[in-house]
Scaffold this motif. Structure first.
Motif, short mmCIF file in Angstrom:
data_model
loop_
_atom_site.label_atom_id
_atom_site.label_comp_id
_atom_site.label_asym_id
_atom_site.label_seq_id
_atom_site.Cartn_x
_atom_site.Cartn_y
_atom_site.Cartn_z
N TYR A 161 -0.03 2.00 -4.06
CA TYR A 161 -0.30 0.39 -4.05
C TYR A 161 -1.07 0.17 -2.36
O TYR A 161 -1.71 -0.62 -2.63
N GLY A 162 -0.42 0.61 -2.01
CA GLY A 162 0.03 -0.19 -1.03
C GLY A 162 0.53 -1.58 -1.30
O GLY A 162 -0.28 -2.27 -0.20
N LYS A 163 0.99 -1.60 -1.88
CA LYS A 163 1.72 -3.71 -1.93
C LYS A 163 1.85 -4.20 -0.67
O LYS A 163 2.17 -5.18 -0.65
N ASP A 187 0.33 7.00 5.33
CA ASP A 187 -0.22 5.65 5.70
C ASP A 187 1.28 5.63 7.20
O ASP A 187 1.66 4.83 7.41
N MET A 218 0.50 -4.52 1.62
CA MET A 218 -0.15 -4.28 2.91
C MET A 218 -1.39 -5.20 2.42
O MET A 218 -2.37 -5.54 2.62
N ARG A 219 -1.12 -5.87 1.11
CA ARG A 219 -1.92 -6.92 0.68
C ARG A 219 -1.97 -8.08 1.49
O ARG A 219 -1.00 -8.35 2.48
N THR A 258 -9.45 -1.91 -0.39
CA THR A 258 -9.18 -1.13 0.39
C THR A 258 -7.89 -0.15 0.21
O THR A 258 -7.02 -0.61 0.47
N LEU A 286 0.01 -2.91 11.79
CA LEU A 286 -1.41 -2.39 11.10
C LEU A 286 -2.02 -2.76 12.76
O LEU A 286 -2.70 -2.02 13.65
N THR A 316 -4.99 -4.56 0.87
CA THR A 316 -5.46 -2.97 0.51
C THR A 316 -5.67 -3.82 -1.15
O THR A 316 -5.94 -2.54 -2.30
N LYS A 320 -4.71 2.24 1.17
CA LYS A 320 -3.99 2.15 2.63
C LYS A 320 -4.22 3.06 3.57
O LYS A 320 -4.53 2.41 4.62
N LEU A 335 -7.66 2.43 5.43
CA LEU A 335 -7.34 1.84 6.69
C LEU A 335 -8.11 1.26 7.86
O LEU A 335 -7.22 2.34 8.31
N THR A 337 2.94 -2.92 7.11
CA THR A 337 3.02 -4.34 7.65
C THR A 337 1.58 -4.71 8.04
O THR A 337 1.57 -3.69 8.66
#
Length: 226
Positions: free
Chosen positions: A7-9, A104, A11-12, A18, A214, A15, A20, A23, A210
């Motif tokens: 889910y890439g939580k 990731d 990175m919300r 998109t 990125l 995400t 993760k 990205l 995070t």
């Protein structure tokens, strides 16, 4: 296999729309860096697991022909965690050792090193370790020669990079296999049996956990020559 289903939580909100692994870093999705590096060393048959917004990954990559590879997808109804993802994908992975790469991360690790070294007969897997980043100061494992040990209290631990060469039976023979479970459980069991190997890599490695990391990697790559 490239893991790309989370889910890439952390990175919300990036995400929310998109996945993760898609990205962009320096104008290119994270996932494409892996595919290009793998193809460059002759790894052209890939398995990618997808779940959260996975249709975007499949739409971009298709069967892989446009990127010089062949891609099979392990489609998950929801993220199964790393162990569950591997268990579901076992029919696609075959019977020989396979490379496993987290989707990731960004790294310049030379994948051919793992391929050429292979696995000792009694090793179920070989993990690439890196010096501990600030967000994991104690590390995950320590090394004794090429043998992996649990990270001790003496500050001798290193961090698992998310890159490994694994035998399918590492997961297939795990007695607590279920639909959703983490790979770390499986590794802990193999570690107790002294059947994990490892190596230390001191080159570039980034865990894109995070938005700040990125952005930092994006700035680095855009400023690098070439």
């Amino acid at each position: 296999m490239i893991l790309a289903a989370g889910y890439g939580k952390r990175m919300r909100p990036l995400t929310d729309s998109t996945p993760k692994p898609l990205l962009p870093v320096a104008g290119k999705p994270l996932l494409l860096y892996h595919i290009e590096r793998l193809r460059a060393v002759g790894v052209t048959r890939l398995v990618i697991n997808v779940a959260h917004l996975g249709e975007q990954i499949m739409a971009l990559l298709g069967d892989g022909a446009g990127f010089g590879v062949s891609i099979d997808y392990s489609v998950e109804p929801y993220p199964l965690e790393t162990g569950g993802s591997l268990a579901k994908a076992l029919p696609l992975l075959g019977e020989q050792p396979f490379l496993l790469v987290n989707g990731d991360i960004w790294t310049d690790y030379p994948f051919q090193r793992l391929i050429k070294a292979g696995l000792a007969e009694d090793c179920l897997g070989k993990l690439v370790l890196v010096p501990n980043p600030g967000h994991n100061p104690n590390g995950d494992f320590s090394l004794s020669g090429e043998r992996l040990l649990a990270a001790g209290a003496r500050g001798d631990g290193y961090t698992f990079s998310g890159i490994s060469l694994l035998r399918p039976q590492l997961v297939a023979d795990y007695p607590r296999r279920r639909e959703v479970f983490p790979l770390r459980e499986v590794l802990a069991g193999a570690l107790q049996q002294q059947r994990l190997c490892g190596e230390l890599y001191r080159g570039q490695w980034w865990d894109i956990g995070t938005p700040e990391r990125l952005q930092a990697l994006d700035a680095l790559l855009r400023g690098a020559p070439g």
